[in-house]
Structures are given as C-alpha cells and as structure tokens.
Scaffold this motif. Structure first.
Motif, PDB file in Angstrom:
ATOM      1  N   SER A  46       0.865  -1.178   0.000  1.00 17.22           N
ATOM      2  CA  SER A  46       0.000   0.000   0.000  1.00 17.22           C
ATOM      3  C   SER A  46       0.898   1.223   0.000  1.00 17.22           C
ATOM      4  CB  SER A  46      -0.903   0.040   1.238  1.00 17.22           C
ATOM      5  OG  SER A  46      -1.963  -0.863   1.121  1.00 17.22           O
ATOM      6  N   LEU A  47       0.581   2.170  -0.867  1.00 16.93           N
ATOM      7  CA  LEU A  47       1.343   3.408  -0.988  1.00 16.93           C
ATOM      8  C   LEU A  47       0.414   4.572  -0.657  1.00 16.93           C
ATOM      9  CD1 LEU A  47       3.016   2.588  -4.429  1.00 16.93           C
ATOM     10  CD2 LEU A  47       3.895   2.087  -2.139  1.00 16.93           C
ATOM     11  N   PHE A  48       0.810   5.428   0.304  1.00 20.49           N
ATOM     12  CA  PHE A  48       0.006   6.571   0.737  1.00 20.49           C
ATOM     13  C   PHE A  48       0.782   7.865   0.519  1.00 20.49           C
ATOM     14  CE2 PHE A  48      -2.007   3.190   3.062  1.00 20.49           C
ATOM     15  CZ  PHE A  48      -3.328   3.580   3.157  1.00 20.49           C
ATOM     16  N   ASN A  49       0.149   8.822  -0.170  1.00 24.71           N
ATOM     17  CA  ASN A  49       0.755  10.128  -0.366  1.00 24.71           C
ATOM     18  C   ASN A  49      -0.319  11.197  -0.282  1.00 24.71           C
ATOM     19  OD1 ASN A  49       2.849  12.018  -1.044  1.00 24.71           O
ATOM     20  ND2 ASN A  49       1.941  12.138  -3.078  1.00 24.71           N
ATOM     21  N   GLU A  50      -0.248  12.045   0.745  1.00 24.08           N
ATOM     22  CA  GLU A  50      -1.164  13.164   0.923  1.00 24.08           C
ATOM     23  C   GLU A  50      -2.622  12.760   0.765  1.00 24.08           C
ATOM     24  OE1 GLU A  50       0.058  16.536  -1.401  1.00 24.08           O
ATOM     25  OE2 GLU A  50       2.090  16.455  -0.596  1.00 24.08           O
ATOM     26  N   GLY A  51      -3.001  11.659   1.400  1.00 28.96           N
ATOM     27  CA  GLY A  51      -4.381  11.206   1.381  1.00 28.96           C
ATOM     28  C   GLY A  51      -4.743  10.257   0.254  1.00 28.96           C
ATOM     29  N   VAL A  52      -3.938  10.216  -0.789  1.00 30.49           N
ATOM     30  CA  VAL A  52      -4.189   9.317  -1.921  1.00 30.49           C
ATOM     31  C   VAL A  52      -3.513   7.984  -1.636  1.00 30.49           C
ATOM     32  CG1 VAL A  52      -3.832   8.961  -4.398  1.00 30.49           C
ATOM     33  CG2 VAL A  52      -4.230  11.264  -3.518  1.00 30.49           C
ATOM     34  N   PHE A  53      -4.205   6.881  -1.937  1.00 32.12           N
ATOM     35  CA  PHE A  53      -3.567   5.584  -1.750  1.00 32.12           C
ATOM     36  C   PHE A  53      -3.781   4.659  -2.942  1.00 32.12           C
ATOM     37  CE2 PHE A  53      -7.767   4.902   0.116  1.00 32.12           C
ATOM     38  CZ  PHE A  53      -8.137   3.661  -0.383  1.00 32.12           C
ATOM     39  N   LEU A  54      -2.822   3.773  -3.114  1.00 35.90           N
ATOM     40  CA  LEU A  54      -2.878   2.685  -4.082  1.00 35.90           C
ATOM     41  C   LEU A  54      -2.524   1.429  -3.315  1.00 35.90           C
ATOM     42  CD1 LEU A  54      -3.039   1.702  -7.097  1.00 35.90           C
ATOM     43  CD2 LEU A  54      -0.551   1.915  -7.103  1.00 35.90           C
ATOM     44  N   THR A  55      -3.392   0.432  -3.377  1.00 41.17           N
ATOM     45  CA  THR A  55      -3.165  -0.824  -2.672  1.00 41.17           C
ATOM     46  C   THR A  55      -3.189  -1.980  -3.654  1.00 41.17           C
ATOM     47  OG1 THR A  55      -4.121   0.008  -0.622  1.00 41.17           O
ATOM     48  CG2 THR A  55      -4.044  -2.376  -0.884  1.00 41.17           C
ATOM     49  N   ILE A  56      -2.215  -2.852  -3.525  1.00 41.84           N
ATOM     50  CA  ILE A  56      -2.137  -4.075  -4.307  1.00 41.84           C
ATOM     51  C   ILE A  56      -2.133  -5.219  -3.303  1.00 41.84           C
ATOM     52  CG2 ILE A  56      -0.775  -5.445  -5.925  1.00 41.84           C
ATOM     53  CD1 ILE A  56       0.487  -2.347  -6.376  1.00 41.84           C
TER      54      ILE A  56
END
Length: 138
Positions: A39-49
């Motif tokens: 999971s990648l989190f940046n300034e409220g945006v996330f992408l989860t695999i």
C-alpha cells in the motif's frame, strides 16, 4: 490460483493523517489473513495491491469501501495469477516514517517504493505503480 486486486482511493480531509496504529493494524491484518502486496500513501491518496484468496482480497476491498475515513475507493484491476508477485505485505507513507515501530512500514519516496516491489513485476503492476509515482510526484 492467487487473486491479485489493485484498488485506490482517498483519505478524507479530516482523516488524512495516518497514525502508527493504522499502519500496524494494516500490516497485522494482512499477515493474519495471509495477504501479500503493498500500500502506498501520499497526501491522502492511496494505491493498494493485495494478493491472496479471492475471498480475502475481496473482504479487504469491501472493508475499505465501508470505511468512513476514506472515499472514492474503486477497483482498478482484479487478476487471477498462478503465483504471488510479492513475498510479504509492506506499507509506505510519504509524510511519516513508521519503520521504527512498524517493521513492514517504510518512508515512501521515488526510490523506496521501487524496493517494495517485486524484482520482475507484471506489466499491470509496473504501469500502476509508475503511474501512481508520477501523478504523486515521487
């Protein structure tokens, strides 16, 4: 057969800050359910695999959709794979570093997210993570 699910969304403004208990819970949940990914989190945006059984990945995705702290959660890709691409689950945050207290956490930047990915990622995984990095100026 392994289910790989890629989804993204946004933490709501009032809940944009993630704390160590959130990071720890995510890592513990994935470990206890045999899920791998990132999971990648940046300034409220996330992408989860996530990778695991179809039931487990779907359950986590549905939990994200029901979480009142997030919005805009949508499925990008769901694949059936012969084997996992990830050996474990890791979680990266751009504005905090939980690596001292959550061993599976890392400080997210342009180089660190690449280290959290498999050595030979599938084309879908490579495109999604590169796009996330580009859009989020990593």
């Amino acid at each position: 057969m392994v289910s790989q699910m890629i989804f993204s969304g946004f933490r709501k403004k009032e809940n944009a800050e993630i704390d160590v208990s959130d990071a720890r819970l995510a890592c513990e949940t994935c470990a206890s359910h045999g899920l791998t990914g990132v999971s990648l989190f940046n300034e409220g945006v996330f992408l989860t695999i996530l990778e695991g059984t179809k039931e487990e990945t779907k359950a986590i995705f549905e939990a994200y959709k029901k979480d009142t702290r997030v919005t805009g959660v949508h499925l990008i890709i769901e694949n059936a794979k012969d084997e996992r691409e990830f050996s474990d689950f890791r979680i990266g945050f751009s504005h905090v570093d939980f690596s001292e207290t959550v061993p599976k956490a890392f400080k997210l930047n342009g180089e660190s997210y690449k280290k959290a990915l498999p050595k030979n990622p599938s084309s879908e995984l490579e495109i999604m993570t590169k796009t996330f990095a580009r859009v989020n100026a990593l």
